[in-house]
Motif scaffolding. Sequence first.
Motif, mmCIF file in Angstrom:
data_model
loop_
_atom_site.group_PDB
_atom_site.id
_atom_site.type_symbol
_atom_site.label_atom_id
_atom_site.label_comp_id
_atom_site.label_asym_id
_atom_site.label_seq_id
_atom_site.Cartn_x
_atom_site.Cartn_y
_atom_site.Cartn_z
ATOM 1 N N MET A 116 14.339 -2.110 1.280
ATOM 2 C CA MET A 116 13.346 -1.744 0.160
ATOM 3 C C MET A 116 13.989 -1.403 -0.915
ATOM 4 O O MET A 116 14.869 -0.471 -0.749
ATOM 5 C CB MET A 116 12.366 -0.552 0.879
ATOM 6 C CG MET A 116 11.162 -1.034 0.936
ATOM 7 S SD MET A 116 10.092 0.418 1.697
ATOM 8 C CE MET A 116 8.883 -0.345 2.528
ATOM 9 N N GLN B 4 9.883 -0.034 -4.498
ATOM 10 C CA GLN B 4 9.326 -0.464 -3.422
ATOM 11 C C GLN B 4 9.065 0.861 -2.394
ATOM 12 O O GLN B 4 7.836 1.310 -1.852
ATOM 13 C CB GLN B 4 9.923 -1.541 -2.430
ATOM 14 C CG GLN B 4 9.934 -2.985 -3.105
ATOM 15 C CD GLN B 4 10.716 -3.867 -2.267
ATOM 16 O OE1 GLN B 4 11.830 -3.653 -1.989
ATOM 17 N NE2 GLN B 4 10.124 -4.870 -2.039
ATOM 18 N N THR C 101 9.149 -0.738 7.429
ATOM 19 C CA THR C 101 8.360 -0.824 6.255
ATOM 20 C C THR C 101 6.848 -0.865 6.326
ATOM 21 O O THR C 101 6.112 -1.072 5.386
ATOM 22 C CB THR C 101 8.658 -2.392 5.711
ATOM 23 O OG1 THR C 101 8.286 -3.237 6.741
ATOM 24 C CG2 THR C 101 10.074 -2.596 5.331
#
Length: 151
Positions: A1, A5, A38
């Motif tokens: 990421m 993000q 995530t």
Amino acid sequence: MSQQQVDEFFRANAPADVQHTVAWLLSSGYVLVSQEGTSTFGALFLFEGDSVVQIIVDRSQWSLDVAAVPETQLWQYDVLLAAQSSQEYGRRFPRVGARTLNVPLPKQLPEGVSWRETLPGVLHWIQASDVTESVTEAQQQRSALMWPRNR
């Protein structure tokens, strides 16, 4: 990421207090050194500065672990707070071990504690002296509350 993000993940998913804590960490010289996962089903964010702060989200529940310095043992935040307060764990967190299944879990642990308000003091406390004995005692007290039959 990417950092963008990660920022978006916190904005979209984290409680406001978690977002404020991350902003404080970054403004205080902490750096995101690793990230795993995530989704809110499971992710871990590790920030390093003078100390180490690990933020975990597991099934949409946010928790915090802290180490006095990099490459030392991470301690769960509730245990640190109890040890810092010099109160028995059960007095500091009286609802631990008493939760019923029909009550929804809190989004952020420990329940009712602002990380942003308490983390600077906890970081100062663990850096100022060896707190291992106090933390170990608080861990034992929590274990006795959570698993009373194991005593």
